[in-house]
Design an enzyme around this catalytic site. Sequence first.
Site, short mmCIF file in Angstrom:
data_model
loop_
_atom_site.label_atom_id
_atom_site.label_comp_id
_atom_site.label_asym_id
_atom_site.label_seq_id
_atom_site.Cartn_x
_atom_site.Cartn_y
_atom_site.Cartn_z
N HIS A 96 -79.43 -19.38 87.14
CA HIS A 96 -79.28 -18.28 88.27
C HIS A 96 -77.86 -17.70 88.13
O HIS A 96 -77.59 -16.20 87.80
CB HIS A 96 -79.77 -18.43 89.70
CG HIS A 96 -79.56 -17.09 90.43
ND1 HIS A 96 -80.17 -16.18 90.35
CD2 HIS A 96 -78.50 -16.98 91.61
CE1 HIS A 96 -79.70 -15.22 91.28
NE2 HIS A 96 -78.57 -15.58 92.05
N ARG A 111 -85.12 -15.47 81.81
CA ARG A 111 -83.55 -15.65 82.43
C ARG A 111 -83.09 -17.00 81.62
O ARG A 111 -83.51 -18.17 82.12
CB ARG A 111 -83.29 -15.83 83.65
CG ARG A 111 -82.01 -15.74 84.31
CD ARG A 111 -81.99 -16.29 85.84
NE ARG A 111 -81.97 -17.83 85.92
CZ ARG A 111 -82.53 -18.54 86.84
NH1 ARG A 111 -83.05 -18.04 88.02
NH2 ARG A 111 -82.58 -19.78 86.71
N TYR A 119 -85.35 -27.53 88.91
CA TYR A 119 -86.46 -26.79 89.16
C TYR A 119 -87.19 -26.30 87.77
O TYR A 119 -88.46 -25.71 87.92
CB TYR A 119 -86.30 -25.53 89.89
CG TYR A 119 -85.44 -24.44 89.70
CD1 TYR A 119 -85.80 -23.48 88.57
CD2 TYR A 119 -84.14 -24.54 90.47
CE1 TYR A 119 -84.73 -22.57 88.24
CE2 TYR A 119 -83.27 -23.48 89.93
CZ TYR A 119 -83.34 -22.65 88.89
OH TYR A 119 -82.59 -21.70 88.64
#
Length: 327
Positions: free
Chosen positions: A244, A240, A253
């Site tokens: 998100h 990805r 993160y």
Amino acid sequence: MELSSELKKEMYWMMLLSRRLDERAWVLHRQGKIAFHISGIGHEAAQVGAAFALKKGFDWVTPYYRDLALMLCLGLTPREFVLSLMGKSGDPSSGARQMPSHFSLRRVNAVSHSAPVATQTVHAAGIGLAIKMKKEDKVVLTTIGEGSTSQGEWYEGVNWAAVHQLPVIFLVQNNQYAISVPPELQMAVKSSADKACGLGLPGITVDGTDVFEVFDIVSSAVERARTGGGPTLIEARMYRITPHSSDDDDRTYRSREEVEENKKKDPIILIRQKLLDTLVVSEKELQEMDSNAKEIVTEAVKFGEEAPYPSFEEASYPVFVEDVRNG
Ligand SMILES: Cc1ncc(C[n+]2csc(CCOP(=O)(O)OP(=O)(O)O)c2C)c(N)n1
Ligand SMILES: [Mg+2]
């Protein structure tokens, strides 16, 4: 299976169009013109490979929110996507009621999904059962992220399809994160395809950055399903590349070094190189395709900006009644 140069170019074109449209959505968000975007950047090869294995408009699809490239292949237009981003009248997914990218498109049998992840898996099993009962030779493709394969609905849907040998292809897009959570905190197996052995169906892991490989694997699964051979679980692996969603700050993160390293496996870069190496396209053709894609995207944005918002009557119209106004 050896693919024609024409087909390879078509696949690349759909990946490229999706990428340019997706990138523009991020810009629109930063300009304050749309409220939310959830991106399929990095997922294009898996989605285009899978879409090209289907009979478009004949088979059924229960997609998830990253499936922009898949939906464009099925026939969603860039204009329609922009209408949904902007919550404008004519959005075919929900008439501008649902969040953007909760795709559906009645005219090509793409079914609306709700925001709780994995509900589309049980819908796919149900549609698969209907196809079997009607003795049709259609198949269902359903897609999902790897994190969502932890949901109860996912197991129920896959189990049901395996028990009744339903014509369903379960495509998991493993992009290494469920928002901030990596796969090893979601599952004890290495690939979600390994879960197939406990449920009684074939499970295959494929390189989701290779559009031709995905096309090959999904085509075999479609052929099996269409001829009564039952369901298949496929995990396509990719990264990805974006956060998100537009509401996520992924710096909290994962490191920038990790993201940069993984961008080397960007499916757009990989396919471009492959097409050049095999003389399917020239640099000049690639540049022309790129400017065509940008032009289409710019036109779609202009169309969306000029489109009206839904009227009160339209906005208050029920979602789930038989309403053919959106095609
Ligand atoms: C039942 C449910 N729980 C939590 C959420 C919030 N949520 C939305 S997307 C997401 C992550 C899903 O990750 P994954 O399945 O790996 O798909 P990806 O977004 O990475 O493509 C979560 C937890 C939700 N929508 N539904
Ligand atoms: Mg994921």
